[in-house]
Write an enzyme that holds these catalytic residues in place. Structure first.
Site: not given
Length: 399
Positions: A185, A268, A338, A364
């Protein structure tokens, strides 16, 4: 497999050779600008754009003409390469990969290229290279040149001259020496946070030299341009060169370590141009929070995210690994425990706290974990990579 690689060295030319290199670079700049002006003139008159072959015929006329006989002093091939650069610039412009070609300025990106390897001689034992109309030039031999020479580029930066030797050689198909995968990230507070919990601190090379650069620019503004005192105080270019060199050195060391320790790297698919777009607006619609957005843009561009991705891409390929770019939407808003996706999960810039299950972690690190999970899905199922968000939609998501 064929591997293209460039080896760059600092040249140690004599005074006469420096004068020749400045003239050669100026001749290439002149040819580029003259051809670009001709293209613009023909476009305004509604005439068809000249191709590379047509420009080469005009180049012969310019070299033999009475107005520019000094073009004969420069090698012919570098002048032709300037026309090829213009043709490539227009191709990228029409393909919407770049902006419209612009005129070149003296002292900015001065360079010229020799495309014919038969005209170049490399003597690595004595740390020297032979270039047409320049003769033998000594260079700082920091490492061996591997492979057959394809082309040679001479460039100026920060008051120094450099030679970049592009080579081609056959290498065995690389096999990864490791099997681990990692998600990364990108950010500002942390330059690169990895899914295994490690992170790289930002270098912020521009911020380190910003005060010194400000003083140098202030001193330059008080002097007459191109005067003797102006040339003596020309520290601005050298400071910018130092900033760029420090950033590139940091990125090379980081990407080399990552590519050697991981077989798959997931990052990304960030649209840096959109994220760093100015918020100033215009007189009709002035922007909001312009000063804060300007500081954010400066911090983003100081990191070198695109160069980091570019270096990772080819270094992983050299080591048998591969790079996967994943959609960046909600990577730091999705709970890895979750799967809850809520904007409220990211309470602050650094803190992640799931509103459903109560999972807490650094934001991050959560983003890096989600990026790795998406990378596994892309590798296993071929999940398509979507274009990244714009700065207006989520200006602080990847920071």
């Amino acid at each position: 497999m064929q591997r293209l690689q460039a080896f760059k060295y600092e040249l140690m030319p004599t005074g006469e050779q420096q004068c020749k290199m400045r003239r050669f670079a100026g001749a290439c700049r002149f040819v580029f600008n003259k051809a670009l002006a001709l293209h613009k003139e023909r476009y305004e008159q509604g005439e068809k754009k000249l191709g590379y072959a047509g420009l080469c015929k005009l180049l012969t006329e310019w070299r033999n003409g009475a107005q520019t006989p000094w073009l004969k002093d420069a090698p012919n091939h570098p002048l032709q390469q300037a026309l090829k650069d213009l043709e490539r610039a227009y191709t990228n412009f029409f393909a919407r990969r770049a902006d419209s070609p612009r005129f070149k300025k003296k002292g900015q990106g001065d360079s010229f290229r020799y495309p014919d390897p038969k005209q170049v001689k490399l003597d690595q034992a004595n740390s020297r290279i032979f270039l047409p109309k320049l003769g033998w030039l000594r260079y700082r031999n920091s490492r061996d040149v591997l492979g057959a020479i394809r082309q040679v580029t001479v460039s100026a930066s920060g008051g120094k001259w450099y030679v970049s030797i592009q080579t081609e050689r056959n290498v065995d198909q690389p096999l990864p020496q490791v099997t681990s995968a990692v998600g990364i990230d990108m950010g500002i507070t942390r330059f690169a946070t990895m899914s295994d919990g490690n992170y790289l601190a930002p270098l912020n090379s521009f911020r380190r030299h910003e005060a010194r650069l400000r003083l140098a620019q202030r001193a330059m503004s008080r002097k007459t341009q191109f005067s003797s005192n102006w040339k003596k105080a020309a520290h601005v270019q050298r400071i910018h060169s130092r900033i760029g060199n420090a950033r590139r050195d940091y990125l090379h060391k980081a990407t080399t370590a990552i590519s050697q320790n991981h077989a798959m790297v997931c990052i990304e698919d960030l649209q840096v141009r959109n994220m760093s777009r100015s918020a100033a607006g215009d007189t009709g619609q002035p922007g909001k929070n312009v000063r804060a957005k300007s500081g954010l843009n400066k911090a983003i561009l100081d990191q070198g995210w695109f160069e980091f991705r570019r270096q990772l891409d080819y270094k992983l390929a050299w080591n048998g690994g591969h790079l996967i770019a994943v959609p960046p939407q909600n990577t730091s808003r999705t709970c890895p425990a979750c799967g809850c996706v809520r904007a409220e999960n990211r309470q602050t810039q650094a803190k992640f706290a799931c509103v459903e299950c109560g999972f807490e972690e650094n934001a991050d690190l959560v983003g890096a974990i989600n990026i790795l999970a998406r990378g596994h899905r892309v590798a296993a199922c071929g999940e398509p990579v979507q274009s990244g968000r714009s700065a207006k939609q989520e200006p602080t998501e990847a920071i």
